[in-house]
Scaffold this motif. Structure first.
Motif, mmCIF file in Angstrom:
data_model
loop_
_atom_site.group_PDB
_atom_site.id
_atom_site.type_symbol
_atom_site.label_atom_id
_atom_site.label_comp_id
_atom_site.label_asym_id
_atom_site.label_seq_id
_atom_site.Cartn_x
_atom_site.Cartn_y
_atom_site.Cartn_z
ATOM 1 N N LEU A 162 55.303 36.166 42.473
ATOM 2 C CA LEU A 162 53.935 36.115 43.437
ATOM 3 C C LEU A 162 53.727 34.617 43.674
ATOM 4 N N PRO A 163 53.742 33.901 42.420
ATOM 5 C CA PRO A 163 53.631 32.255 42.850
ATOM 6 C C PRO A 163 54.451 31.674 43.927
ATOM 7 N N LYS A 164 55.700 32.153 43.828
ATOM 8 C CA LYS A 164 56.608 31.634 44.614
ATOM 9 C C LYS A 164 56.615 32.036 46.100
ATOM 10 N N VAL A 165 55.710 32.983 46.511
ATOM 11 C CA VAL A 165 55.357 33.514 47.832
ATOM 12 C C VAL A 165 54.967 32.396 48.542
ATOM 13 N N PHE A 166 53.732 31.700 47.756
ATOM 14 C CA PHE A 166 53.155 30.448 48.635
ATOM 15 C C PHE A 166 54.049 29.583 49.235
ATOM 16 N N LYS A 167 55.093 29.341 48.887
ATOM 17 C CA LYS A 167 56.086 28.372 49.435
ATOM 18 C C LYS A 167 57.248 29.184 50.259
ATOM 19 N N GLY A 168 57.157 30.449 50.055
ATOM 20 C CA GLY A 168 58.505 31.245 50.999
ATOM 21 C C GLY A 168 59.583 31.279 50.045
ATOM 22 N N ASP A 169 59.343 30.954 48.661
ATOM 23 C CA ASP A 169 60.784 30.942 47.946
ATOM 24 C C ASP A 169 61.034 32.220 47.213
ATOM 25 N N HIS A 170 60.128 33.297 47.122
ATOM 26 C CA HIS A 170 60.414 34.483 46.770
ATOM 27 C C HIS A 170 61.640 35.161 47.355
ATOM 28 N N VAL A 171 62.065 34.724 48.442
ATOM 29 C CA VAL A 171 63.262 35.450 49.058
ATOM 30 C C VAL A 171 64.365 35.229 48.340
ATOM 31 N N HIS A 172 64.514 34.399 47.387
ATOM 32 C CA HIS A 172 65.547 34.227 46.719
ATOM 33 C C HIS A 172 65.821 35.190 45.314
ATOM 34 N N HIS A 173 64.675 35.819 45.061
ATOM 35 C CA HIS A 173 64.704 36.701 43.979
ATOM 36 C C HIS A 173 65.363 37.648 44.299
ATOM 37 N N GLN A 174 66.120 38.289 43.315
ATOM 38 C CA GLN A 174 66.899 39.500 43.421
ATOM 39 C C GLN A 174 66.317 40.884 43.770
ATOM 40 N N ALA A 175 65.154 40.639 43.399
ATOM 41 C CA ALA A 175 64.284 42.002 43.675
ATOM 42 C C ALA A 175 63.638 42.237 45.198
#
Length: 294
Positions: free
Chosen positions: A235-248
């Motif tokens: 969730l903290p990665k969502v603020f910068k859009g970096d969550h898209v690299h997570h395997q889930a």
């Protein structure tokens, strides 16, 4: 000749919107922009005010408030030739973030109105409601609902969403979902599915970092089943859009999205709770003209 209606939600942002109104009036008057101010009086009133403004011959309707006020104005203007403008002065102000408009920066927003740069953008539509920004189902809808009924009473701005996320983590769990994307079928267990026309939701979370508002496509983000501990890392990665690299996390693009589940799942569009699944989301045939930064 431009005729401008300025629709103001006086209670947006816990009254912050009303406190900023004199500054807005000073800037617009100083730039010799003529306008008529219309105050909302209750939930849903901005829809009626926007519709009436269009019928009365106003060429531009400005929403001053939060994303909820903006959503109401959009639903009042959809299908008309009016130009939409907005001054983000609420608690979330997510739509403007896609275009670099800072939350609460009325000088920047007024400059956009004065410049008169108009751009046609897409509208999403779901069963009687138009949306400008992000819709979806699951954890995000539950969080948005809790932020509205609880979080915003006790926390300012994005902190209302953070507090609501933590509270929902105690009770929510991933659900089996069936996702249809322009005829493609995806079955998965997910925390949430976000259907993005814009990029941000939840008080600054960049859920759809690649979304474009004029490409006739939604950017669909699916956060799949993972442990609550792992979700807290994502969730903290969502603020910068970096969550898209997570395997889930899986991302798709489509102009038609249908979500369904055997479990009850709340849905939302631009922060408004709409009910439960199943629900269809489409790119509306008619676009809307919006005043946006150069």
């Amino acid at each position: 000749m431009r005729r401008i209606a300025l629709i103001v939600n006086p209670i947006a942002g816990d009254g912050k919107c009303l406190r900023k109104l004199p500054k807005v009036e000073k800037i617009l008057t100083g730039a010799r922009v003529e306008y008529t101010t219309l105050m909302t009086q209750s939930a849903g009133h901005a829809v009626l005010l926007a519709k009436q403004a269009a019928q009365d011959g106003f060429t531009t309707v400005i929403s001053m408030g939060g994303d909820g006020t903006l959503s109401e104005v959009v639903n009042g203007l959809a299908g008309t030739t009016c130009v939409l403008g907005f001054i983000p002065a609420g608690s979330g102000n997510d739509f403007g973030r896609t275009f670099g408009l800072r939350s609460g920066d009325v000088e920047q927003a007024c400059a956009v109105i004065i410049q008169e740069d108009v751009r046609e953008i897409d509208l999403g539509y779901t069963e009687g409601k138009y949306f400008l920004n992000v819709a979806g189902a699951g954890f995000d809808a539950e969080v948005g609902h809790m932020a509205n009924v609880w979080g915003k009473k006790y926390f300012p701005g994005y902190l209302a969403y953070i507090a609501s996320i933590l509270r929902q983590l105690v009770r929510f769990y991933p659900r089996e979902m069936h996702i249809e994307l322009d005829g493609r079928m995806v079955d998965t267990k997910a925390w949430l599915v976000a259907v993005g026309n814009g990029r941000f939701f939840g008080g600054g979370m960049m859920i759809a970092p690649a979304a474009e508002v004029d490409d006739r496509l939604f950017d669909v983000c699916v956060i799949g089943a993972t442990s609550k501990l792992e979700l807290l890392k994502v969730l903290p990665k969502v603020f910068k859009g970096d969550h898209v690299h997570h395997q889930a996390v899986k991302c798709y693009r489509a102009s038609y999205v249908k979500l369904s589940s055997n479990s009850p799942m709340v849905t939302q569009a631009d922060g408004e709770i709409l009910g439960t699944l199943p629900r269809e989301f489409i790119i509306a045939e008619q676009r809307i003209k919006v005043l946006l930064p150069r």
